[in-house]
Design a protein around this motif. Structure first.
Motif, PDB file in Angstrom:
ATOM      1  N   ALA A 248      14.306   5.311  -6.056  1.00  0.00           N
ATOM      2  CA  ALA A 248      13.455   5.613  -5.016  1.00  0.00           C
ATOM      3  C   ALA A 248      12.720   4.163  -4.347  1.00  0.00           C
ATOM      4  O   ALA A 248      12.660   4.470  -3.248  1.00  0.00           O
ATOM      5  CB  ALA A 248      12.536   6.349  -5.551  1.00  0.00           C
ATOM      6  N   HIS A 249      12.472   3.250  -5.165  1.00  0.00           N
ATOM      7  CA  HIS A 249      11.720   1.903  -4.646  1.00  0.00           C
ATOM      8  C   HIS A 249      12.742   1.575  -3.603  1.00  0.00           C
ATOM      9  O   HIS A 249      12.198   1.156  -2.377  1.00  0.00           O
ATOM     10  CB  HIS A 249      11.332   1.388  -5.728  1.00  0.00           C
TER      11      HIS A 249
ATOM     12  N   ARG B 226       3.321   5.915  -2.860  1.00  0.00           N
ATOM     13  CA  ARG B 226       4.726   6.765  -3.114  1.00  0.00           C
ATOM     14  C   ARG B 226       4.763   6.751  -4.564  1.00  0.00           C
ATOM     15  O   ARG B 226       5.209   7.601  -5.011  1.00  0.00           O
ATOM     16  CB  ARG B 226       5.685   5.890  -2.359  1.00  0.00           C
ATOM     17  N   LEU B 227       4.645   5.567  -5.125  1.00  0.00           N
ATOM     18  CA  LEU B 227       4.906   5.465  -6.703  1.00  0.00           C
ATOM     19  C   LEU B 227       3.734   6.494  -7.518  1.00  0.00           C
ATOM     20  O   LEU B 227       3.997   7.232  -8.306  1.00  0.00           O
ATOM     21  CB  LEU B 227       4.649   4.139  -7.448  1.00  0.00           C
ATOM     22  N   ALA B 228       2.632   6.688  -7.151  1.00  0.00           N
ATOM     23  CA  ALA B 228       1.729   7.770  -7.714  1.00  0.00           C
ATOM     24  C   ALA B 228       1.999   8.894  -7.171  1.00  0.00           C
ATOM     25  O   ALA B 228       1.920   9.675  -8.104  1.00  0.00           O
ATOM     26  CB  ALA B 228       0.207   7.220  -6.857  1.00  0.00           C
ATOM     27  N   ASP B 229       2.238   8.961  -6.117  1.00  0.00           N
ATOM     28  CA  ASP B 229       2.759  10.457  -5.837  1.00  0.00           C
ATOM     29  C   ASP B 229       4.069  10.992  -6.330  1.00  0.00           C
ATOM     30  O   ASP B 229       4.068  12.220  -6.759  1.00  0.00           O
ATOM     31  CB  ASP B 229       2.878  10.588  -4.272  1.00  0.00           C
ATOM     32  N   ALA B 230       5.113  10.383  -6.411  1.00  0.00           N
ATOM     33  CA  ALA B 230       6.284  10.626  -6.840  1.00  0.00           C
ATOM     34  C   ALA B 230       6.309  10.421  -8.544  1.00  0.00           C
ATOM     35  O   ALA B 230       7.115  11.342  -9.020  1.00  0.00           O
ATOM     36  CB  ALA B 230       7.563   9.860  -6.273  1.00  0.00           C
TER      37      ALA B 230
ATOM     38  N   ARG C 199       1.034  -1.169  -0.080  1.00  0.00           N
ATOM     39  CA  ARG C 199      -0.062   0.051   0.104  1.00  0.00           C
ATOM     40  C   ARG C 199       0.966   1.399  -0.008  1.00  0.00           C
ATOM     41  O   ARG C 199       0.527   2.304  -0.889  1.00  0.00           O
ATOM     42  CB  ARG C 199      -0.995   0.003   1.284  1.00  0.00           C
ATOM     43  N   GLN C 200       1.898   1.304   0.820  1.00  0.00           N
ATOM     44  CA  GLN C 200       2.930   2.408   0.960  1.00  0.00           C
ATOM     45  C   GLN C 200       3.391   2.580  -0.373  1.00  0.00           C
ATOM     46  O   GLN C 200       3.623   3.818  -1.149  1.00  0.00           O
ATOM     47  CB  GLN C 200       3.690   2.047   2.167  1.00  0.00           C
TER      48      GLN C 200
ATOM     49  N   ASP D 280      14.110   0.382   1.899  1.00  0.00           N
ATOM     50  CA  ASP D 280      14.848   0.478   3.279  1.00  0.00           C
ATOM     51  C   ASP D 280      14.400   1.160   4.255  1.00  0.00           C
ATOM     52  O   ASP D 280      14.504   0.987   5.502  1.00  0.00           O
ATOM     53  CB  ASP D 280      16.198   1.231   2.515  1.00  0.00           C
ATOM     54  N   GLU D 281      13.628   2.343   3.865  1.00  0.00           N
ATOM     55  CA  GLU D 281      13.005   3.000   5.112  1.00  0.00           C
ATOM     56  C   GLU D 281      11.948   2.349   5.856  1.00  0.00           C
ATOM     57  O   GLU D 281      11.945   2.401   6.847  1.00  0.00           O
ATOM     58  CB  GLU D 281      12.461   4.461   4.570  1.00  0.00           C
ATOM     59  N   LEU D 282      11.010   1.623   4.989  1.00  0.00           N
ATOM     60  CA  LEU D 282      10.111   0.834   5.490  1.00  0.00           C
ATOM     61  C   LEU D 282      10.349  -0.060   6.400  1.00  0.00           C
ATOM     62  O   LEU D 282       9.918  -0.747   7.430  1.00  0.00           O
ATOM     63  CB  LEU D 282       8.879   0.334   4.254  1.00  0.00           C
ATOM     64  N   LEU D 283      11.634  -0.838   6.024  1.00  0.00           N
ATOM     65  CA  LEU D 283      11.882  -2.220   6.822  1.00  0.00           C
ATOM     66  C   LEU D 283      13.286  -1.680   7.699  1.00  0.00           C
ATOM     67  O   LEU D 283      13.963  -2.504   8.207  1.00  0.00           O
ATOM     68  CB  LEU D 283      12.441  -3.104   5.717  1.00  0.00           C
ATOM     69  N   ALA D 284      13.446  -0.311   7.946  1.00  0.00           N
ATOM     70  CA  ALA D 284      14.462   0.163   8.722  1.00  0.00           C
ATOM     71  C   ALA D 284      14.641  -0.366  10.183  1.00  0.00           C
ATOM     72  O   ALA D 284      15.598  -0.809  10.766  1.00  0.00           O
ATOM     73  CB  ALA D 284      14.520   1.675   8.788  1.00  0.00           C
ATOM     74  N   PRO D 285      13.282  -0.778  10.865  1.00  0.00           N
ATOM     75  CA  PRO D 285      13.497  -1.386  12.303  1.00  0.00           C
ATOM     76  C   PRO D 285      13.980  -2.802  12.359  1.00  0.00           C
ATOM     77  O   PRO D 285      14.413  -3.347  13.170  1.00  0.00           O
ATOM     78  CB  PRO D 285      11.936  -1.633  12.415  1.00  0.00           C
ATOM     79  N   ILE D 286      14.273  -3.295  11.082  1.00  0.00           N
ATOM     80  CA  ILE D 286      14.639  -4.678  10.894  1.00  0.00           C
ATOM     81  C   ILE D 286      16.466  -4.555  10.637  1.00  0.00           C
ATOM     82  O   ILE D 286      16.530  -4.166   9.677  1.00  0.00           O
ATOM     83  CB  ILE D 286      14.181  -5.627   9.797  1.00  0.00           C
ATOM     84  N   ASP D 287      17.153  -4.885  11.598  1.00  0.00           N
ATOM     85  CA  ASP D 287      18.765  -4.902  11.394  1.00  0.00           C
ATOM     86  C   ASP D 287      19.053  -5.820  10.183  1.00  0.00           C
ATOM     87  O   ASP D 287      18.418  -6.794  10.007  1.00  0.00           O
ATOM     88  CB  ASP D 287      19.351  -5.147  12.492  1.00  0.00           C
ATOM     89  N   PRO D 288      20.117  -5.367   9.482  1.00  0.00           N
ATOM     90  CA  PRO D 288      20.508  -6.207   8.192  1.00  0.00           C
ATOM     91  C   PRO D 288      20.827  -7.811   8.732  1.00  0.00           C
ATOM     92  O   PRO D 288      20.452  -8.827   7.693  1.00  0.00           O
ATOM     93  CB  PRO D 288      21.834  -5.816   7.803  1.00  0.00           C
TER      94      PRO D 288
END
Length: 155
Positions: free
Chosen positions: A120-121, A36-40, A31-32, A126-134
């Motif tokens: 951008a994708h 984001r693809l639509a907006d950007a 959904r995000q 990376d931003e959406l999954l930032a809480p998960i460490d590598p």
């Protein structure tokens, strides 16, 4: 004996909860990405997916191959491809002179636009999954890959 049954029931619910969590997480991220693809870029996720598939195949793909790769019907892909062709982002041709074998590939403009969207994708993921460490991300990926490999063997 009762405790063994209770353990099995708990395990079954754990897998059900895992499935629901995976589904909810996937839908939330999707959904995000759609927004984001639509907006950007004023584009859709299916258009992005078609362009991503063609970016991986610089020599192009036959329409049937593209549908199978994306796990969607030929009808779904045809409409998207038609719009991308009219926008000058995809070129349609024929393989080895066979007019029945339509092949599509990104145009130079399509490659340029896709590279911008893909960057951008990648940042968004990376931003959406930032809480998960590598390291955890690698572990989850390995687990899901092993599961999928086992599951595909049975199919």
């Amino acid at each position: 004996m009762v405790s063994a049954l209770a353990s099995v029931a708990t395990d079954d619910h754990a897998r059900l909860r895992l499935w629901l969590r995976l589904l909810r997480t996937t839908r939330a991220i999707e959904r995000q990405l759609r927004e984001r693809l639509a907006d950007a870029f004023d584009t859709t996720l299916p258009r992005f997916d078609v362009m991503a598939a063609l970016d991986r195949a610089p020599e192009g793909m036959m329409m049937g191959e593209l549908s199978r790769f994306l796990l969607v019907s030929n009808g779904n892909v045809t409409g998207i491809v038609e719009r991308l062709v009219s926008d000058g982002l995809i070129a349609r041709g024929h393989r080895d002179g066979d007019r029945r074998a339509a092949i599509v590939r990104l145009t130079p403009a399509g490659r340029t636009q896709f590279a911008t969207m893909a960057a951008a994708h990648a940042r968004w993921i990376d931003e959406l999954l930032a809480p998960i460490d590598p390291a955890t991300a690698q572990d989850i990926t390995a687990t899901l890959t092993a599961f999928r490999s086992q599951w595909e063997k049975e199919a």
